[in-house]
Design a protein around this motif. Structure first.
Motif, PDB file in Angstrom:
ATOM      1  N   PHE A  24      50.632  37.720  42.307  1.00  0.00           N
ATOM      2  CA  PHE A  24      51.655  37.115  41.455  1.00  0.00           C
ATOM      3  C   PHE A  24      53.038  37.239  42.085  1.00  0.00           C
ATOM      4  O   PHE A  24      53.928  36.403  41.844  1.00  0.00           O
ATOM      5  CB  PHE A  24      51.630  37.747  40.059  1.00  0.00           C
ATOM      6  N   GLY A  25      53.231  38.271  42.884  1.00  0.00           N
ATOM      7  CA  GLY A  25      54.499  38.390  43.602  1.00  0.00           C
ATOM      8  C   GLY A  25      54.705  37.228  44.553  1.00  0.00           C
ATOM      9  O   GLY A  25      55.811  36.687  44.676  1.00  0.00           O
ATOM     10  N   LYS A  52      58.099  30.412  44.222  1.00  0.00           N
ATOM     11  CA  LYS A  52      58.487  29.643  43.044  1.00  0.00           C
ATOM     12  C   LYS A  52      57.381  28.732  42.511  1.00  0.00           C
ATOM     13  O   LYS A  52      57.644  27.679  41.919  1.00  0.00           O
ATOM     14  CB  LYS A  52      59.739  28.823  43.354  1.00  0.00           C
ATOM     15  N   ILE A  53      56.139  29.155  42.723  1.00  0.00           N
ATOM     16  CA  ILE A  53      55.012  28.388  42.181  1.00  0.00           C
ATOM     17  C   ILE A  53      55.037  28.423  40.664  1.00  0.00           C
ATOM     18  O   ILE A  53      54.776  27.419  39.996  1.00  0.00           O
ATOM     19  CB  ILE A  53      53.677  28.956  42.700  1.00  0.00           C
ATOM     20  N   TYR A  55      54.408  25.677  37.568  1.00  0.00           N
ATOM     21  CA  TYR A  55      53.081  25.726  36.949  1.00  0.00           C
ATOM     22  C   TYR A  55      52.921  26.981  36.097  1.00  0.00           C
ATOM     23  O   TYR A  55      53.455  28.048  36.436  1.00  0.00           O
ATOM     24  CB  TYR A  55      51.974  25.708  38.017  1.00  0.00           C
ATOM     25  N   ASP A  56      52.194  26.847  35.002  1.00  0.00           N
ATOM     26  CA  ASP A  56      51.789  28.012  34.213  1.00  0.00           C
ATOM     27  C   ASP A  56      50.548  28.603  34.859  1.00  0.00           C
ATOM     28  O   ASP A  56      49.538  27.901  35.045  1.00  0.00           O
ATOM     29  CB  ASP A  56      51.488  27.613  32.765  1.00  0.00           C
ATOM     30  N   VAL A  57      50.624  29.862  35.200  1.00  0.00           N
ATOM     31  CA  VAL A  57      49.515  30.529  35.880  1.00  0.00           C
ATOM     32  C   VAL A  57      49.011  31.670  35.004  1.00  0.00           C
ATOM     33  O   VAL A  57      49.803  32.499  34.543  1.00  0.00           O
ATOM     34  CB  VAL A  57      49.941  31.076  37.255  1.00  0.00           C
ATOM     35  N   GLY A  58      47.719  31.701  34.752  1.00  0.00           N
ATOM     36  CA  GLY A  58      47.122  32.767  33.955  1.00  0.00           C
ATOM     37  C   GLY A  58      45.833  33.253  34.582  1.00  0.00           C
ATOM     38  O   GLY A  58      45.306  32.645  35.521  1.00  0.00           O
TER      39      GLY A  58
END
Length: 220
Positions: A21-22, A28-29, A33-36
Protein backbone atom coordinates in the motif's frame (compact mmCIF):
# COMPACT_ATOMS: atom_id res chain seq x y z
CA UNK A 1 -19.85 1.47 -16.93
CA UNK A 2 -18.24 0.93 -13.51
CA UNK A 3 -16.54 -2.43 -13.15
CA UNK A 4 -14.36 -3.95 -10.48
CA UNK A 5 -11.03 -5.50 -11.35
CA UNK A 6 -9.72 -8.13 -8.92
CA UNK A 7 -5.96 -8.61 -8.93
CA UNK A 8 -3.73 -11.26 -7.45
CA UNK A 9 -0.65 -9.65 -5.89
CA UNK A 10 2.45 -11.55 -4.83
CA UNK A 11 5.87 -10.26 -3.92
CA UNK A 12 8.77 -11.05 -6.28
CA UNK A 13 11.46 -10.32 -3.69
CA UNK A 14 11.97 -11.49 -0.13
CA UNK A 15 9.72 -10.19 2.62
CA UNK A 16 6.01 -9.67 2.96
CA UNK A 17 3.46 -7.41 1.30
CA UNK A 18 3.41 -4.77 4.06
CA UNK A 19 4.91 -2.14 1.75
CA UNK A 20 2.39 -2.76 -1.05
CA UNK A 21 0.00 0.00 0.00
CA UNK A 22 2.97 2.29 0.50
CA UNK A 23 3.87 1.81 -3.12
CA UNK A 24 0.28 2.54 -4.13
CA UNK A 25 0.37 5.84 -2.25
CA UNK A 26 3.87 6.67 -3.52
CA UNK A 27 2.76 6.37 -7.13
CA UNK A 28 -0.62 8.00 -6.38
CA UNK A 29 -2.57 4.96 -7.54
CA UNK A 30 -5.01 5.41 -4.67
CA UNK A 31 -5.73 8.95 -5.87
CA UNK A 32 -7.39 7.48 -8.96
CA UNK A 33 -8.69 4.15 -7.70
CA UNK A 34 -10.34 2.71 -4.60
CA UNK A 35 -8.18 -0.18 -3.47
CA UNK A 36 -9.34 -2.77 -0.93
CA UNK A 37 -8.35 -6.20 0.31
CA UNK A 38 -10.38 -9.36 -0.32
CA UNK A 39 -9.11 -11.29 2.69
CA UNK A 40 -11.22 -14.41 2.11
CA UNK A 41 -12.25 -14.89 -1.54
CA UNK A 42 -14.48 -17.87 -0.76
CA UNK A 43 -16.56 -15.83 1.69
CA UNK A 44 -16.37 -12.60 -0.30
CA UNK A 45 -17.64 -14.22 -3.53
CA UNK A 46 -19.93 -16.66 -1.75
CA UNK A 47 -23.13 -15.23 -3.19
CA UNK A 48 -21.68 -15.38 -6.70
CA UNK A 49 -20.77 -19.03 -6.20
CA UNK A 50 -24.28 -19.85 -5.00
CA UNK A 51 -25.89 -18.01 -7.92
CA UNK A 52 -23.66 -19.83 -10.41
CA UNK A 53 -24.47 -23.25 -8.96
CA UNK A 54 -28.21 -22.53 -8.79
CA UNK A 55 -28.39 -21.16 -12.34
CA UNK A 56 -26.05 -23.58 -14.10
CA UNK A 57 -25.43 -26.50 -11.77
CA UNK A 58 -22.21 -27.39 -10.01
CA UNK A 59 -20.96 -29.13 -13.15
CA UNK A 60 -20.58 -25.70 -14.77
CA UNK A 61 -17.79 -24.92 -12.30
CA UNK A 62 -15.88 -28.18 -12.04
CA UNK A 63 -17.06 -30.01 -15.15
CA UNK A 64 -18.49 -32.86 -13.13
CA UNK A 65 -20.91 -35.15 -14.93
CA UNK A 66 -22.77 -35.79 -11.69
CA UNK A 67 -25.48 -33.24 -10.93
CA UNK A 68 -24.77 -32.66 -7.27
CA UNK A 69 -22.90 -30.28 -5.01
CA UNK A 70 -21.87 -30.61 -1.37
CA UNK A 71 -23.18 -27.12 -0.68
CA UNK A 72 -24.74 -27.47 2.77
CA UNK A 73 -22.69 -28.61 5.74
CA UNK A 74 -23.17 -28.93 9.50
CA UNK A 75 -21.05 -25.81 9.99
CA UNK A 76 -23.64 -23.67 8.22
CA UNK A 77 -26.30 -21.90 10.26
CA UNK A 78 -29.84 -23.06 9.50
CA UNK A 79 -30.59 -19.60 8.04
CA UNK A 80 -27.74 -20.06 5.55
CA UNK A 81 -28.99 -23.51 4.63
CA UNK A 82 -32.48 -22.16 4.02
CA UNK A 83 -31.00 -19.40 1.85
CA UNK A 84 -29.32 -21.99 -0.36
CA UNK A 85 -32.46 -24.11 -0.61
CA UNK A 86 -34.63 -21.08 -1.32
CA UNK A 87 -32.59 -20.32 -4.41
CA UNK A 88 -33.01 -23.86 -5.70
CA UNK A 89 -36.69 -24.02 -4.78
CA UNK A 90 -37.30 -20.75 -6.61
CA UNK A 91 -36.03 -22.38 -9.82
CA UNK A 92 -39.10 -24.66 -9.71
CA UNK A 93 -41.49 -21.73 -10.19
CA UNK A 94 -44.12 -21.28 -11.51
CA UNK A 95 -45.42 -24.26 -9.56
CA UNK A 96 -48.76 -25.56 -8.31
CA UNK A 97 -47.84 -29.19 -7.66
CA UNK A 98 -44.62 -30.26 -5.96
CA UNK A 99 -43.57 -33.90 -6.27
CA UNK A 100 -41.18 -35.07 -3.56
CA UNK A 101 -39.45 -38.42 -3.90
CA UNK A 102 -37.87 -39.11 -0.54
CA UNK A 103 -37.82 -42.59 1.04
CA UNK A 104 -37.50 -41.12 4.54
CA UNK A 105 -39.66 -38.03 4.14
CA UNK A 106 -41.83 -38.73 7.19
CA UNK A 107 -40.10 -38.70 10.58
CA UNK A 108 -40.98 -40.46 13.79
CA UNK A 109 -44.06 -39.08 15.54
CA UNK A 110 -41.87 -37.50 18.21
CA UNK A 111 -40.02 -35.48 15.53
CA UNK A 112 -43.01 -34.18 13.56
CA UNK A 113 -42.87 -30.65 14.99
CA UNK A 114 -39.15 -30.21 14.35
CA UNK A 115 -38.99 -31.76 10.88
CA UNK A 116 -42.20 -30.23 9.54
CA UNK A 117 -41.00 -26.79 10.69
CA UNK A 118 -37.71 -27.33 8.87
CA UNK A 119 -39.50 -28.47 5.70
CA UNK A 120 -41.87 -25.50 5.77
CA UNK A 121 -38.86 -23.20 6.11
CA UNK A 122 -37.15 -24.81 3.12
CA UNK A 123 -40.16 -24.41 0.82
CA UNK A 124 -41.36 -21.08 2.20
CA UNK A 125 -40.79 -19.24 -1.13
CA UNK A 126 -43.39 -21.45 -2.84
CA UNK A 127 -45.62 -22.87 -0.11
CA UNK A 128 -48.41 -20.37 -0.69
CA UNK A 129 -48.32 -21.04 -4.44
CA UNK A 130 -48.79 -24.77 -3.96
CA UNK A 131 -52.11 -26.50 -4.45
CA UNK A 132 -50.77 -30.02 -4.02
CA UNK A 133 -47.75 -31.93 -2.74
CA UNK A 134 -47.27 -35.50 -3.89
CA UNK A 135 -44.97 -37.50 -1.63
CA UNK A 136 -43.38 -40.81 -2.59
CA UNK A 137 -41.82 -42.38 0.49
CA UNK A 138 -40.94 -45.90 1.60
CA UNK A 139 -44.06 -46.33 3.72
CA UNK A 140 -42.31 -46.17 7.07
CA UNK A 141 -43.68 -43.89 9.79
CA UNK A 142 -47.18 -43.86 8.28
CA UNK A 143 -48.55 -42.89 11.67
CA UNK A 144 -46.79 -39.53 11.28
CA UNK A 145 -48.54 -38.56 8.05
CA UNK A 146 -51.70 -37.00 9.49
CA UNK A 147 -49.78 -34.97 12.06
CA UNK A 148 -47.30 -33.80 9.43
CA UNK A 149 -50.07 -32.71 7.08
CA UNK A 150 -51.80 -30.80 9.86
CA UNK A 151 -48.61 -28.78 10.35
CA UNK A 152 -48.57 -27.94 6.63
CA UNK A 153 -52.21 -26.88 6.82
CA UNK A 154 -51.32 -24.35 9.51
CA UNK A 155 -49.39 -22.49 6.81
CA UNK A 156 -51.49 -23.35 3.73
CA UNK A 157 -54.91 -24.62 4.77
CA UNK A 158 -55.96 -25.48 1.21
CA UNK A 159 -52.91 -27.59 0.46
CA UNK A 160 -53.67 -31.12 -0.74
CA UNK A 161 -51.14 -33.81 0.16
CA UNK A 162 -51.19 -37.14 -1.68
CA UNK A 163 -49.05 -40.07 -0.58
CA UNK A 164 -47.64 -43.01 -2.52
CA UNK A 165 -45.24 -45.66 -1.31
CA UNK A 166 -42.34 -47.28 -3.12
CA UNK A 167 -38.91 -48.73 -2.44
CA UNK A 168 -37.74 -48.15 -6.03
CA UNK A 169 -36.01 -44.84 -5.36
CA UNK A 170 -32.84 -44.16 -3.42
CA UNK A 171 -32.12 -40.52 -4.25
CA UNK A 172 -34.27 -37.58 -3.23
CA UNK A 173 -35.92 -35.50 -5.96
CA UNK A 174 -38.16 -32.43 -5.78
CA UNK A 175 -39.97 -32.01 -9.09
CA UNK A 176 -42.29 -29.72 -11.00
CA UNK A 177 -43.71 -32.02 -13.64
CA UNK A 178 -45.64 -29.33 -15.51
CA UNK A 179 -42.57 -27.16 -16.09
CA UNK A 180 -40.21 -30.15 -16.40
CA UNK A 181 -37.99 -28.75 -13.64
CA UNK A 182 -36.40 -30.41 -10.66
CA UNK A 183 -33.69 -30.47 -8.06
CA UNK A 184 -31.84 -33.37 -6.47
CA UNK A 185 -31.26 -33.35 -2.71
CA UNK A 186 -28.67 -35.60 -1.13
CA UNK A 187 -30.45 -36.24 2.15
CA UNK A 188 -33.93 -36.33 3.61
CA UNK A 189 -35.26 -33.22 5.33
CA UNK A 190 -34.38 -34.64 8.74
CA UNK A 191 -30.73 -34.89 7.70
CA UNK A 192 -30.34 -31.39 6.27
CA UNK A 193 -27.99 -29.40 8.46
CA UNK A 194 -26.74 -32.48 10.32
CA UNK A 195 -24.49 -33.96 7.67
CA UNK A 196 -22.91 -32.73 4.46
CA UNK A 197 -25.76 -32.81 1.96
CA UNK A 198 -25.97 -32.32 -1.76
CA UNK A 199 -28.32 -30.13 -3.72
CA UNK A 200 -28.36 -29.16 -7.38
CA UNK A 201 -30.64 -28.45 -10.31
CA UNK A 202 -31.61 -31.32 -12.57
CA UNK A 203 -31.34 -31.18 -16.35
CA UNK A 204 -34.72 -31.37 -18.07
CA UNK A 205 -33.76 -34.73 -19.59
CA UNK A 206 -33.12 -36.11 -16.09
CA UNK A 207 -36.48 -34.79 -14.90
CA UNK A 208 -38.18 -36.56 -17.80
CA UNK A 209 -36.44 -39.82 -16.91
CA UNK A 210 -37.44 -39.64 -13.26
CA UNK A 211 -41.04 -38.81 -14.17
CA UNK A 212 -41.09 -41.74 -16.58
CA UNK A 213 -40.05 -44.09 -13.80
CA UNK A 214 -42.52 -42.45 -11.45
CA UNK A 215 -45.50 -42.81 -13.79
CA UNK A 216 -45.87 -46.50 -12.98
CA UNK A 217 -46.33 -45.58 -9.30
CA UNK A 218 -48.58 -42.54 -9.36
CA UNK A 219 -49.91 -42.63 -12.94
CA UNK A 220 -49.82 -39.79 -15.45
Amino acid sequence: MDRKLYLSVSKKTEGDLSDFFGELHKHKIVDKYDVGIVSDPVYYFRQNFIDEVVNNGFSSMLKFSIAMDDITTPSMHIDDIELVFHKFVMTLKPIKTLIIIDPYFYPKISDIDEISKKFIGLISPIINDLKKIIVISNGNNKFSIDGYISKLHEVNQNLEVNNHFSNDFHDRFWLNAVENKGIVVGTSVNGIGKKISLVDSLASSDVEQVLKELSSIIGD
